[in-house]
Motif scaffolding. Structure first.
Motif, short mmCIF file in Angstrom:
data_model
loop_
_atom_site.label_atom_id
_atom_site.label_comp_id
_atom_site.label_asym_id
_atom_site.label_seq_id
_atom_site.Cartn_x
_atom_site.Cartn_y
_atom_site.Cartn_z
N GLY A 1 16.70 -9.43 -2.30
CA GLY A 1 16.13 -9.06 -3.60
C GLY A 1 15.53 -7.59 -3.47
O GLY A 1 15.38 -7.08 -2.44
N GLU A 2 15.62 -6.83 -4.44
CA GLU A 2 15.08 -5.17 -4.48
C GLU A 2 13.87 -5.40 -5.68
O GLU A 2 14.13 -5.88 -6.81
N SER A 3 12.89 -4.56 -5.49
CA SER A 3 11.92 -4.47 -6.31
C SER A 3 11.19 -3.01 -6.40
O SER A 3 11.04 -2.52 -5.46
N GLU A 4 10.62 -2.96 -7.63
CA GLU A 4 9.99 -1.75 -7.78
C GLU A 4 8.44 -2.28 -7.52
O GLU A 4 8.05 -3.19 -7.54
N ILE A 5 7.53 -1.40 -7.04
CA ILE A 5 6.23 -1.70 -6.42
C ILE A 5 5.27 -1.16 -7.36
O ILE A 5 4.28 -2.27 -7.85
N LYS A 6 5.34 -0.05 -7.80
CA LYS A 6 4.29 0.56 -8.49
C LYS A 6 4.03 -0.24 -9.84
O LYS A 6 4.77 -0.48 -10.63
N GLY A 7 2.85 -0.59 -10.20
CA GLY A 7 2.52 -1.09 -11.61
C GLY A 7 2.79 -2.61 -11.44
O GLY A 7 2.48 -3.07 -12.59
N ARG A 8 2.91 -3.43 -10.33
CA ARG A 8 2.85 -4.70 -10.55
C ARG A 8 1.84 -5.22 -10.07
O ARG A 8 1.18 -4.68 -8.93
N GLU B 1 0.72 -1.05 -0.03
CA GLU B 1 -0.05 -0.15 -0.05
C GLU B 1 0.90 1.22 0.10
O GLU B 1 0.45 2.31 -0.67
N LEU B 2 1.97 1.20 0.83
CA LEU B 2 2.82 2.48 1.15
C LEU B 2 4.01 2.72 0.35
O LEU B 2 4.10 3.71 -0.09
N CYS B 3 4.84 1.55 -0.21
CA CYS B 3 5.79 1.79 -0.64
C CYS B 3 6.07 2.02 -2.24
O CYS B 3 5.09 1.57 -2.73
N ASP B 4 7.03 2.79 -2.41
CA ASP B 4 7.34 2.98 -3.86
C ASP B 4 8.38 1.90 -4.36
O ASP B 4 8.24 1.34 -5.60
N ARG B 5 9.31 1.71 -3.39
CA ARG B 5 10.10 0.64 -3.69
C ARG B 5 10.50 -0.25 -2.52
O ARG B 5 10.49 0.34 -1.74
N LEU B 6 11.17 -1.43 -2.78
CA LEU B 6 11.45 -2.17 -1.45
C LEU B 6 12.54 -3.27 -1.84
O LEU B 6 12.92 -3.46 -2.79
#
Ligand SMILES: Nc1ncnc2c1ncn2[C@@H]1O[C@H](COP(=O)(O)OP(=O)(O)OP(=O)(O)O)[C@@H](O)[C@H]1O
Ligand SMILES: Nc1ncnc2c1ncn2[C@@H]1O[C@H](COP(=O)(O)OP(=O)(O)OP(=O)(O)O)[C@@H](O)[C@H]1O
Ligand SMILES: [Mg+2]
Ligand SMILES: [Mg+2]
Lengths: 514, 321, 348, 388
Positions: free
Chosen positions: A232-239, A217-222
């Motif tokens: 691991g690292e990942s973009e969240i928006k749009g997934r 809900e909150l993060c842009d990236r994690l």
């Protein structure tokens, strides 16, 4: 403010809490850190906030390297942290908590700006601060009264105050270490609203959590951490939400452990040996409610959930170490509810705590002395004088049987964590009706874990019930007959372990069990 | 004897203890128990008197006493904060040892003449009807004790420095997280408390007992420790407790003719019985049970005024890495 | 050679160093009062062992000291800092006096003395349990409860000596009317050495050592003292253990108090405990709660106490030097221990 | 073990030709430099050694349970005897049991208990112990003079008396002070005895033992602050004078009467009315001579003042040193009073006198016997303060 961590490492003795961690947080974004218990999230956060010193690595703020050795350095650099366990002063008022530490910062800043430190420190004024606090609270929609004593506030309110305090110090980077663990739904909404507002103002937020939905809900990236490393690292928006959740669970909990033989009990015909009704237990931070639970003899119940969600309360209540507010606990025909702890022991109930040196074993005493103690507290205690030869023999046998690396005379605090756990298990009485275990195989290698579970399972065949807490989902899935998932003091319906996948369980732990 | 005079005497003669109790309050608020009070007061009373006598300077006498107090506190601080040994053990040993040391080294100056703090009435204030007689007809040391009480209260509850002091004794980890150098603060306030305790010693030998003799102030250190608890670590309440003790002592001589059947020495013990009762009442669960019949709001009010909680980390070691 | 040295644990060096610094400190203190440390040492030696009378006195001080130290072993093992020991000794003395006063004349002295000691046990134990109750149920730290009760007991003793139990026509610090000679423990020859008192103290020491080292009770006590929570989880009745340690300590202190009455002063004096409880605290801390070392250290301390009386006699020095020596030994031992730990930690 | 002590060779107070000297020793209850009772005794040891060569007079001070816990005076006596002392003097009422015990244990040693009555055949507590004697100067007459001087000097007629503990002796002394004060108040100042306030507060021991006695500093302060303009000391230590000096410096018009020691006024000379003091030297010297000659018989010696020359250091056991605060006219009156006491024209132990509770002490015309004076069971009527 853009925050960059480069190759951060930190060890505590043999534990590698952080190993070569790098990450970048853009200004105006919310950056999530996910990971199982003990992954090293808090350690990383504390390094950034100056609470602990890193072994190696660099920290860059807006591209320039800074030296952060103490919390004061961090605050001066504009970094503030909301700690996982509230780090404030319960006996002081809200206003005092809001004020505490301000003058130190003022002095530090004055020093940096080469101004008269005393003058700056004296500029702090109670009325002015009261007004500032009230204005800030209003701006975020928090309901805080300056004169209240902090101990009368909920954890959520204490968090709100802490956030306001950090903001009023002019913090540009805010670290939130598991802020959603002990707070109510409405407080969470308020918190998230505030976080989003701050991000929109250009502040960078680091959000540490286990909870998938919160992060989503909150993060842009994690990024996801496991055993002190970034996995691991990942973009969240749009997934896609479902796909993201699956991949995160996969990263968080890993799957490399070999699966041992599955438990094959015949539970259908055994009678109900434990029943719990309308239980309400009040802990320090949250209360736990459990309407009904019946367990058959020989059954193993896994208690899943992230630490601090109420599992331990249930375990302690069943052990007789915590008095429930309401409700009944029955073992067979025996109503145990208000009996003293010793009666629980007599009824064949045993508790195996996770914090071995705190709650389970006694520092300064040897393995053999622990066996003597078991002898002393057992019902069939024989005589006044210690029977040295007998206990030595018993100890030797136990050391051999449980493969403990230590001598009878070894003090328990000198044993390694795994051997401490073996010692704890070896001390269990021979006949038990109910065994309550916290993290039974934490710190043990796979072989020993298997061996221990084999022992436990043999006991279950004879009718012993087990409740156990584990942060290892595979362990829970593997050995439980049924699983209860805990989240924020709420308990799911018992789920049959056979029909459960790791993904499904992971999501339930993340709070999606309805 | 009239009440005002008795009270005035009690207030004035409580002055040395005020320095000791406020000093210990400051130290304990920072989370350190300085159990050496008994020895510190004796030792500094002796040194303060000796220095004042031979230098013929009161200021030097008080300074020396403060220094001795701080030096003893330094041992407590090193042992407890840096070496992480039991504060109680170190303080206790020092309490006994410094007492003996004062007797041994102070032998040559027993009951010799020395200088004393001159009396000084505050010009206008002394003629205020009751208050003047009660408070303003003694000497500068007494007046400075009033200032100490008020200042320490103000410092504790109205300044940033006081807030830091309280947070260090309450939750050192949280204080550290807010940028406080916990170890430094604890050293500072242990030494400051010790210095005040030293001044207490000199206040006995240079003012109220005007001289030095073996074990001249024996007992007062333990009493000071008790009063700090009785006063719930709040300077105003601690001061009140100190005066109450002084009044009880004065009453002892009044009671001698009023109730001759009770040996007067019994009054010397009264403060301790009071302290135990107070402690047991306020820290145990008995008070809750006692008050459980009262309505909630009233009960809360009574509890919050009576109940005192020690600084949460009093006597505990803080690991700052 | 080098490997041999390295086998000695590092802590030993710190202990020896601490001892040396303590001696140095003591020498400086003596030198400050312009006396010679050698003369002082010789004087104290002579004061303690110069005559059979004096040696007897060393032993008669040793007895209550041993008893109090034995009691403290129990409370320290249970993790409790029983500062109330002085009061418990006094309570024992008061109880013993009460009994001896109540016993009608012509009663068998042997039985009377036995009863007096039993009364002392009872009085001390009750006082100990009271401190325990304050500690466990009143949540009053045993340190301050003990301290307060010391003063309270002192007040009680004063009240009795100056009030109901005062000698006819006299009220003074010299105490109550002395008991008849028959009611005192027999002494060895013309000295103050009472073999029975010594026997009681030695039995107490053996008893303590056995209980602490060889019984389940002692082990449970140690468990409670080291980790109250874990001991409770393991099924040890922690509160009962703590209370019984208070009671046992009080009982031993009570015997010490009653011996002060029947063997030393033959009456109740206000300061019947004579600081022996505090001295015992120093002894027990110095031996690090190890019962095997109590006897030599208590003997050393008692010799210092008795020997120091020679200082004013022959050197015009104050006898409080003994307290300085005792304190310095312990203070530097504690600091040395801390330093050893600190260097160990920073090394690893 | 060898019973003969080995003395360290360089011990200062044991001189080289120790064997030739006659050794006597004194056990002091308080510090030798207390400006009071103990110092008076200590100075007697010096007097003796000055007057007579070949006498070694040792002492041990502070023998009391506060200063030396677990040490009994009899133990100290044993030590001193082991070092060769042939005469032991115990200087406090509190030592009566120790003195007797020592006398019994060491029949070849002479023992003097200063202030007791065990050797008094006509007394209540006669013990018939041949080697135990008592010495006590008739300080009650000194106290009468002191009381008189206080009454003469008190403008308000409020006299405070800081008493030690309560027993026959201390009641005797407080009452004597009161008798002197009342007489002079009535006779010389021509005032009504009802208007004379004479209050006693007892601290509980001869000197302050913190936590066990009332603090004399405080008791004295209370007197001075409550309008008692002359305070008399009845204790061993100088709190009354020290606090008096402080009160006077603070502007209060107060004076004090000291006790015990001839030089007692020195701590605050300007406000000292005077000091009744003991002069133990002559009596002790006399006894020592008797011991040396083998003539010691364990007498009860009630040493008298030399009325012709009250302050003669060689002949008068009791003296009164006048202080600066005694005005010349009062000095004259006091001299007259002393003369009257000396030639027996003034006898204050003469009826009618009542005890505090109203029961008669002496009937009309009756004169007190030595026993009546010694065993004073109550304070006298007119004195305020506890009597038991
Ligand atoms: N002060 C310390 N001393 C020793 N070990 C520590 C210390 N702090 C953390 N550790 C260890 O470092 C590892 C990482 O701990 P950390 O608290 O960073 O985990 P986390 O990811 O925050 O876990 P959780 O989700 O439980 O909060 C753990 O194994 C922990 O036991
Ligand atoms: N014995 C207890 N008495 C009161 N409260 C307790 C007790 N044990 C745990 N609690 C509180 O109950 C809450 C939930 O406990 P839970 O069962 O989740 O423990 P946990 O997951 O092991 O957490 P922790 O990290 O504190 O060990 C925690 O906040 C804890 O503070
Ligand atoms: Mg964490
Ligand atoms: Mg846990």
């Amino acid at each position: 403010m853009k925050v960059e961590l480069c190759h951060i490492s930190k060890s505590f003795g043999n534990v590698r809490a952080n190993h070569d961690i790098s990450m970048t947080v853009e200004a105006g974004s919310v950056y999530g850190i996910l990971g199982e218990n003990g992954a090293g999230k808090s350690t990383l956060s504390k390094i950034l906030s100056g609470f602990i010193t890193k072994d190696s690595g660099r920290i860059l703020l807006n591209g320039t390297e800074v030296e952060i050795k103490t919390p004061a350095d961090a605050i001066c650099a504009g970094i503030g942290m909301l700690h996982q366990d509230p780090l404030d002063f319960p006996s002081l008022s809200v206003l005092d908590n809001f004020m505490a530490g301000r003058s130190i910062l003022a002095k530090q800043q004055a020093k940096q700006e080469r101004r008269n430190p005393v003058k700056k420190a004296n500029q702090i004024n109670r009325q002015q601060l009261t007004r500032e606090l009230q204005q800030l609270a209003a701006a975020f929609g928090f309901d805080l009264h300056p004169s209240d004593r902090l101990e009368n506030l909920t954890v959520g309110e204490r968090q709100q105050l802490e956030i306001l305090r950090l903001l009023s110090l002019g913090v540009q980077t805010l670290i939130l270490d598991e802020p959603t663990t002990g707070i109510s739904a409405s407080q969470k909404t308020a918190l998230f609203k505030a976080v989003k507002q701050l991000a929109s103002e250009g502040k960078s937020i680091i959000f540490v959590s286990h909870k998938l939905e919160d992060v989503e809900e909150l993060c842009d990236r994690l990024m996801v951490m496991r055993q002190g490393e970034v996995v691991g690292e990942s973009e969240i928006k749009g997934r896609d939400s479902a796909e993201l959740a699956a991949s995160l669970v996969d990263m968080m909990f890993g799957r490399e452990m070999a699966l041992p033989a599955k438990h094959e009990g015949k539970l259908e015909e055994s009678e109900i040996a434990l029943s719990i009704h309308d239980l309400l237990i009040e802990g320090d931070r949250l209360s736990l409610q459990l309407d009904k639970l019946t367990v058959k003899s020989g059954e193993i119940i896994g208690l899943a959930g992230l630490e601090g969600n109420g599992q331990q309360l249930l375990l302690l209540a069943c052990a007789g170490l915590l008095k429930p507010k309401t409700g009944t606990i029955r073992i067979g025909d025996l109503d145990m509810t208000h009996r003293p702890y010793r009666q629980f022991l007599k009824a064949g109930i045993a508790y195996l705590p996770a914090d071995r040196l705190q709650d389970g074993l006694i520092r300064g005493l040897s393995i053999q002395e622990h066996f003597m103690l078991r002898q002393a507290s057992s019902i069939s205690q024989s005589g006044i004088f210690i029977n040295w030869s007998e206990t030595r023999q018993v100890t030797h046998q136990a050391i051999e049987k449980f493969n403990i690396r230590g001598k009878p005379a070894s003090k328990v605090e000198r044993l390694s964590g795994g051997n401490q756990q073996r010692t704890q298990i070896s001390l269990l009485p021979d006949y038990l009706n109910l065994l309550l275990m916290e993290q039974p195989t934490r710190g043990l290698d796979i072989e020993s874990s298997l061996w221990i579970w084999k022992q436990m399972m043999e006991r279950c065949e004879k009718g012993m019930m087990i409740f156990f807490i584990s942060s290892d989902l595979d362990e829970i899935l593997q050995y439980s007959d049924r699983i209860l998932v805990f989240s924020g003091g709420k308990v799911s319906q018992p789920m049959d372990a056979k029909n459960l996948s790791v993904d499904r369980l992971g999501q339930a732990i993340g709070g999606k069990f309805e | 004897m009239d009440i005002i005079t008795i009270l005035a005497t009690a207030i004035a003669t409580s002055t040395p203890l005020i320095f000791a109790t406020i000093g210990e309050t400051i130290t304990e608020r920072a989370g350190v128990i300085n159990l050496s009070a008994e020895g510190t007061i004796l030792m500094s009373a002796m040194t303060g008197f000796a220095v004042a006598k031979f230098s013929n300077s009161l200021i030097l006498g008080f300074a020396a006493a403060a220094l001795v107090g701080a030096a003893i506190a330094l041992i407590v601080a090193i042992g407890a904060i840096t070496l992480k040994q039991s504060q109680v053990s170190i303080g206790f040993v020092l309490a006994l040892m410094c007492g003996d040391l004062s007797s041994f080294l102070g032998n040559p100056i027993v009951r010799v003449e020395g200088i004393t703090v001159p009396s000084f009435k505050i010009p206008i204030l002394e003629s205020i009807p009751v208050l003047g007689k009660l408070l303003f007809q003694s000497d500068l040391l007494v007046y400075s004790s009033y200032i100490l009480i008020l200042f320490s209260w103000f410092f504790f509850y109205r300044t940033q420095g006081g807030l830091i002091l309280r947070t260090v004794g309450e939750q050192p980890a949280a204080a550290f997280a807010r940028g406080t150098n916990v170890v430094k603060m604890r050293y500072l306030y242990t030494l400051l408390g010790g210095a005040l305790m030293g001044i207490a010693g000199a206040a006995f030998s240079l003012d109220f007992k005007a001289g030095w003799s073996h074990r001249h102030t024996a007992g007062y250190g333990w009493i000071a420790l008790a009063i700090v608890i009785f006063g719930g670590w709040n300077p105003l309440r601690v001061a009140l407790g100190t005066y109450l003790f002084g009044i009880l002592q004065s009453l002892a001589s009044v009671a001698q003719s009023a109730i001759p059947d009770v040996p007067t020495q019994v009054f010397n013990t009264a403060p301790f019985v009071l302290m135990i009762l107070m402690l047991a009442l306020t820290s145990g669960e008995w008070l809750d049970r006692l008050l459980s019949t009262l309505p909630r709001s009233l009960r809360q009010g009574i509890l919050s005024t009576i109940r005192t909680t020690p600084p949460a980390s009093l006597g505990k070691v803080f690991d700052q890495d | 050679m080098i490997s041999k040295i390295s086998k000695i644990p590092k802590i030993t060096y710190f202990r020896i160093g601490a001892f040396a610094i303590a001696l140095l400190f003591i020498a400086v203190v003596i030198w400050l009062s312009s006396a010679s440390p050698v003369q002082v040492a010789a004087g104290m030696w002579n004061g303690a062992f110069g005559s059979s009378d004096r040696f007897a006195r060393v032993i008669s001080t040793l007895c209550p000291l041993l008893l109090a130290a034995c009691g403290l072993i129990f409370t320290f093992t249970a993790g409790l800092y029983n500062l109330g020991i002085e009061g418990q000794i006094t309570a024992g003395g008061i109880a013993a006096t009460f009994l001896l006063r109540a016993i009608p004349e012509g009663f068998s002295p042997a039985i009377a003395i036995t009863l007096a000691i039993l009364a002392g046990i009872l009085g001390g134990a009750l006082w100990g349990i009271l401190a325990g109750f304050l500690n466990i149920y009143g949540k009053v730290s045993e340190i301050f409860a003990g301290l307060g009760m010391n003063f309270t007991t002192q007040g009680l003793a004063l009240y009795l000596v100056f009030g109901p139990w005062k000698r006819s026509g006299v009220a003074s610090m010299s105490g109550t009317e002395p008991f008849s000679d028959a009611l005192s423990l027999p002494n060895f020859g013309n000295t103050e050495f009472s073999p029975i008192a010594l026997a009681i103290a030695i039995v107490a020491l053996i008893f303590t050592t056995v209980i602490i080292k060889a019984t389940y009770f002692g082990l449970k006590l140690k468990a409670v003292g080291n980790n109250l929570r874990a001991a409770y989880v393991l099924g040890i009745p922690a509160i009962a253990q703590m209370l019984s340690s208070f009671a046992i300590c009080g009982a031993f202190a009570g015997i010490a108090g009653s011996l002060q009455v029947v063997a030393v002063f033959h009456r109740l004096i206000p300061n019947i405990s004579s600081n022996l409880g505090f001295l015992a605290l120093l002894v027990v801390m110095l031996v690090n709660y190890n019962p095997f070392l109590i006897l030599p250290i208590a003997f050393l301390f008692s010799s210092l106490n008795v020997g120091s009386l020679e200082l004013p006699l022959s050197l015009s020095l104050d006898s409080s030097l003994s307290g300085i020596i005792q304190g310095a030994l312990l203070l530097f031992a504690i600091l040395g221990e801390g330093l050893a730990k600190l260097t160990k930690n920073s090394a690893s | 073990n060898s019973p003969t002590p080995t003395t360290p060779s360089a011990a200062p107070s044991v001189s080289a030709d120790a064997s030739k000297e006659f050794k006597s020793a004194m056990i002091l209850v308080g510090p030798k430099n207390d400006s009071g009772w103990n110092q008076a005794h200590y100075e007697a040891t010096k007097y003796v050694m000055e007057k007579q060569t070949g006498i070694q007079f040792d002492y041990v001070d502070k023998v009391n349970p506060g200063d030396r816990p677990n040490v009994k005076a009899s133990q100290v006596a044993d030590d001193l005897i082991a070092k060769g002392a042939k005469l032991i003097i115990f200087n406090s009422d509190d030592f009566k049991d120790d003195a007797l015990e020592t006398a019994k244990k060491h029949p070849n040693v002479s023992v003097i208990h200063s202030s007791g009555d065990y050797a008094w055949k006509e007394g209540k507590n006669f013990k018939n112990q041949k080697n135990l004697g008592n010495v006590m100067p008739q300080i009650e007459y000194g106290k009468m003079i002191a009381g008189c001087s206080a009454a003469l000097s008190s403008e308000l007629g409020k006299i405070g008396y800081v008493g030690p503990l309560i027993n026959d002796e201390t009641r005797r002394l407080a009452s004597a002070s009161y008798l002197g004060a009342k007489y002079c108040w009535q006779t010389y100042r021509k005032k009504n005895p009802e208007d004379l306030k004479f209050k006693v507060v007892w601290i509980g021991f001869w000197f302050n033992i913190p936590g066990q006695t009332l603090d004399p500093t405080k008791v004295a302060d209370d007197f001075y602050n409550n309008g008692f303009d002359v305070v008399m000391s009845g204790i061993d230590t100088p709190e009354v004078s020290v606090q008096g000096k402080k009160a006077a410096e603070a502007g209060k018009k107060v004076k004090f009467v000291h006790y015990d020691l001839k030089t007692g006024c020195n701590l605050a000379p300007d406000i000292c009315v005077g000091v009744p003091y003991y002069n133990w030297g002559p009596a002790y010297l006399d006894q020592i001579k008797k011991v040396k000659e083998g003539k010691f018989t364990g007498e009860f010696i009630s040493a008298e003042p030399n009325w012709k020359d009250l302050n003669n250091p060689d002949t008068s056991a009791v003296g009164f040193e006048k202080g600066k605060a005694l005005t010349p006219e009062n000095d004259k009156i006091l001299t007259e009073f002393i003369k009257g006491l000396g030639d027996r024209t003034i006898n204050l132990y003469k009826g009618p006198l009542n005890y505090q509770d109203g029961t008669p002490f002496l009937k009309e015309g009756e004169t007190a016997t030595p026993q009546q004076i010694w065993y004073f069971t109550q304070l006298l009527q007119g004195i305020e303060g506890a009597t038991k």
